[in-house]
Motif scaffolding. Structure first.
Motif, PDB file in Angstrom:
ATOM      1  N   LEU A 184       0.854  -1.179   0.000  1.00 13.78           N
ATOM      2  CA  LEU A 184       0.000   0.000   0.000  1.00 13.78           C
ATOM      3  C   LEU A 184       0.890   1.229   0.000  1.00 13.78           C
ATOM      4  N   SER A 185       0.688   2.125  -0.960  1.00  8.96           N
ATOM      5  CA  SER A 185       1.528   3.320  -1.078  1.00  8.96           C
ATOM      6  C   SER A 185       0.652   4.548  -1.278  1.00  8.96           C
TER       7      SER A 185
ATOM      8  N   ARG B 298       4.303  -4.258   2.650  1.00 12.14           N
ATOM      9  CA  ARG B 298       5.070  -3.016   2.488  1.00 12.14           C
ATOM     10  C   ARG B 298       4.094  -1.847   2.549  1.00 12.14           C
ATOM     11  N   LEU B 299       4.349  -0.911   3.448  1.00 11.49           N
ATOM     12  CA  LEU B 299       3.470   0.222   3.658  1.00 11.49           C
ATOM     13  C   LEU B 299       4.266   1.505   3.475  1.00 11.49           C
TER      14      LEU B 299
ATOM     15  N   LYS C 138       6.316 -12.636   7.380  1.00 15.73           N
ATOM     16  CA  LYS C 138       7.760 -12.836   7.401  1.00 15.73           C
ATOM     17  C   LYS C 138       8.540 -11.572   7.070  1.00 15.73           C
ATOM     18  N   ARG C 139       7.974 -10.703   6.241  1.00 16.07           N
ATOM     19  CA  ARG C 139       8.678  -9.491   5.840  1.00 16.07           C
ATOM     20  C   ARG C 139       7.753  -8.299   6.002  1.00 16.07           C
ATOM     21  N   LEU C 140       8.278  -7.254   6.663  1.00 20.94           N
ATOM     22  CA  LEU C 140       7.462  -6.080   6.946  1.00 20.94           C
ATOM     23  C   LEU C 140       8.299  -4.823   6.710  1.00 20.94           C
ATOM     24  N   THR C 141       7.746  -3.893   5.930  1.00 20.27           N
ATOM     25  CA  THR C 141       8.447  -2.649   5.596  1.00 20.27           C
ATOM     26  C   THR C 141       7.546  -1.461   5.876  1.00 20.27           C
TER      27      THR C 141
ATOM     28  N   LEU D  69      12.723  -6.903   8.753  1.00 18.84           N
ATOM     29  CA  LEU D  69      12.016  -5.670   9.092  1.00 18.84           C
ATOM     30  C   LEU D  69      12.787  -4.487   8.531  1.00 18.84           C
ATOM     31  N   ASN D  70      12.141  -3.681   7.709  1.00 23.01           N
ATOM     32  CA  ASN D  70      12.746  -2.482   7.131  1.00 23.01           C
ATOM     33  C   ASN D  70      11.993  -1.256   7.625  1.00 23.01           C
ATOM     34  N   LEU D  71      12.721  -0.278   8.139  1.00 23.29           N
ATOM     35  CA  LEU D  71      12.129   0.983   8.578  1.00 23.29           C
ATOM     36  C   LEU D  71      12.848   2.121   7.870  1.00 23.29           C
TER      37      LEU D  71
END
Length: 553
Positions: free
Chosen positions: A422-423, A446-447, A470-473, A498-500
């Motif tokens: 979602l962007s 991915r947000l 498993k993957r969150l951004t 995890l990406n911030l």
């Protein structure tokens, strides 16, 4: 794909006789590990490391990076460390380095099993590039994007053959001239930005190179193209293209494009974005000239009813409204495409129930990407998505849904969606909560710039409702706080990455706790970029290892 070479038969000594297996069986076991787990296995014992080192398939999971902004010369520490290694890698990336001309003294160890080489932003001469290529006899993919950093010297000529090279990606036209005649098996040519404006010399260089590989060439990507060059390439008697991609800027007309499609009727992938927009009549003519078309990406300036038949025969469809004709209305109702697997719509106006009727008859779609589209009914958007039981990936950019829809009120049990992006979407909190019920088996989220989703109570419901995540951004989510990080640590037991990015609401102490979890393996770095994102881009860490873990291509 690189075929696996049989490893020498050996038994792994262990305290338990039940796990004494030959190397061939251990290789099959190790194939089930992800890249990070495989790296840990290599560090566990010498025998496992030897099994991985002898397997091209397993070694293809790793890519070699040298520390950026360093100099690669025989006396450099990183070069000496690598030269003493027995491992044989198939993928190497040279990024932002200075490469000296003594490369022939240490590159043979690296180049003998090399399949994929990427050179980006390096200070390197043409002679050094040719030395590297000549010492990489098994090279299959070569990417060179150094722009002005490349020290080009005229008069250089490749006096060797790259018989296995299949993909060539360049941003300097001079290198294309140097490599002419040595790429006898080339299948895909990509000429990207960095070239000078189209000139007679540019056209001649490209055309002469294509002539030398026309027997094997299947695809061309160009960011600078003229009507003359299109005509000459299309007229080559032994050239039968399957893919064409024209991006960037172009000096040609719609009629030139139609004639190109007539002369190259074997094309299956047609990607043209350098022409601002194609008319409805032009699209119909191209569709008639390309009976085997499977992938289509274009910009339109008009759409008639009924829609051109070509839109309902392809497997991958990407349509964008031209800048001049933004929010062009397109009505899919009543059209069936059982072949469609991926659909991208940008800047379009979708009438009420049009998309819903189309999804009912096109249920094999796997990927959806909607960008800046105007939907007369948000309910119809999500109701259509619910019908796609094979849907795996959903991307929504710039979509506005201001109320909860009835179709999101119940939890979905048969959803197959694994990836959600979602962007810049404007969703109310109720809609965001409902999305976790609609896609309960998400593995990657991915947000980007999404309001409300980083709020503590919303993120808590997401973490609790997505057990397989498993993957969150998070990117540009200013409301991401310590409480948000706490929910992730507590309720995401299988989270691997995890990406911030630009999430400035997180305190220093919380950042340190998240980084500490990474060191224990809770959040595992799959690449150098992940390592930076786990550090929240707040400082630069020294990259003093030669291997970074990356996922398989």
């Amino acid at each position: 794909m690189i075929a696996s070479a049989p490893a020498k038969s050996c038994a792994i000594k262990s305290a338990s006789p039940e796990v004494q297996l030959p190397a061939e069986l251990w290789e099959k076991v190790l194939l089930n590990l992800n890249t990070y787990q495989l790296a840990q296995a290599r560090a566990t014992c010498r025998q496992w490391n030897e099994i991985v080192r002898r397997s091209p398939v397993l070694m293809n999971r790793f890519v070699v990076h040298f520390p950026q902004r360093s100099t690669l010369e025989p006396e450099a520490e990183s070069v000496r460390v690598f030269s003493g290694s027995k491992a044989r890698y198939s993928r190497v990336v040279l990024d932002s380095l200075t490469i000296t001309e003594q490369v022939d003294r240490w590159w043979p160890v690296l180049g003998q099993e090399l399949r994929t080489l990427t050179v980006e932003g390096c200070r390197v001469s043409t002679e050094t590039v040719l030395k590297i290529l000549s010492l990489s006899p098994k090279l299959e993919r070569f990417t060179f994007r150094c722009g002005s950093e490349h020290d080009f010297r005229s008069g250089s000529v490749a006096d060797f053959k790259l018989g296995k090279l299949e993909v060539l990606r360049l941003d300097r036209i001079e290198l294309l001239e140097v490599l002419r005649g040595c790429c006898s098996g080339l299948r895909l040519l990509k000429l990207e930005d960095g070239f000078k404006p189209i000139s007679e010399g540019y056209e001649r260089t490209v055309l002469e190179f294509v002539k030398t590989v026309q027997d094997t060439l299947e695809g061309i990507k160009m960011e600078q193209v003229s009507a003359f060059l299109l005509e000459k390439i299309a007229s080559l008697s032994r050239l039968h293209l399957q893919r064409i991609s024209l991006e960037g800027s172009g000096q040609y007309s719609e009629q030139d494009l139609i004639e190109f499609s007539r002369l190259q009727g074997s094309i299956q992938h047609f990607n043209v974005t350098s022409l601002e927009a194609i008319s409805d009549a032009g699209l119909r003519a191209i569709g008639t000239n390309l009976p085997n078309l499977k992938r289509l990406k274009i910009s339109l300036r008009e759409v008639s009813t009924p829609l051109p038949p070509v839109l309902f025969a392809v497997e991958c469809l990407a349509i964008r409204s031209s800048r001049t004709f933004n929010h062009l209305q397109i009505d899919f109702g009543g059209h069936i495409n059982y072949n469609l697997r991926k659909i991208t719509l940008a800047g379009m106006r979708i009438p009420r129930n049009s998309l819903l009727r189309h999804m009912i008859d096109s249920r094999n779609i796997r990927k959806i990407h909607f960008e800046r589209n105007f939907f007369e009914s948000g309910s119809c958007l999500f109701e259509a998505i619910r019908l796609l039981k094979y849907l795996e990936s959903l991307t929504l950019e710039g979509i506005n849904v201001d109320r909860t829809m009835d179709c999101l009120s119940e939890r979905s049990t048969d959803s197959n969606v694994r990836r959600l992006h979602l962007s810049r979407c404007v969703f109310r909190k109720e809609v965001l909560v409902a999305l976790s019920r609609l896609f309960p088996w998400l593995q990657e989220v991915r947000l980007t710039g999404v309001r409300h989703v980083e709020a503590s109570e919303i993120l808590l419901l997401w973490c609790q409702g997505l057990p397989r995540l498993k993957r969150l951004t998070f990117e540009d989510c200013v409301g991401f706080t310590d409480a948000s990080a706490g929910h992730i640590r507590r309720f995401c037991p299988v989270l691997e990455r995890l990406n911030l990015w630009n999430c400035h609401g997180l305190s220093t102490s919380s950042r340190e706790r998240m980084t500490a979890l990474q060191s224990t393996g809770r959040y595992r770095p799959d690449s150098a970029r992940t390592l930076q994102t786990m550090h929240y881009n707040s400082f630069n860490c020294k990259q003093n290892i030669l291997e970074y873990y990356t996922s398989s291509p």
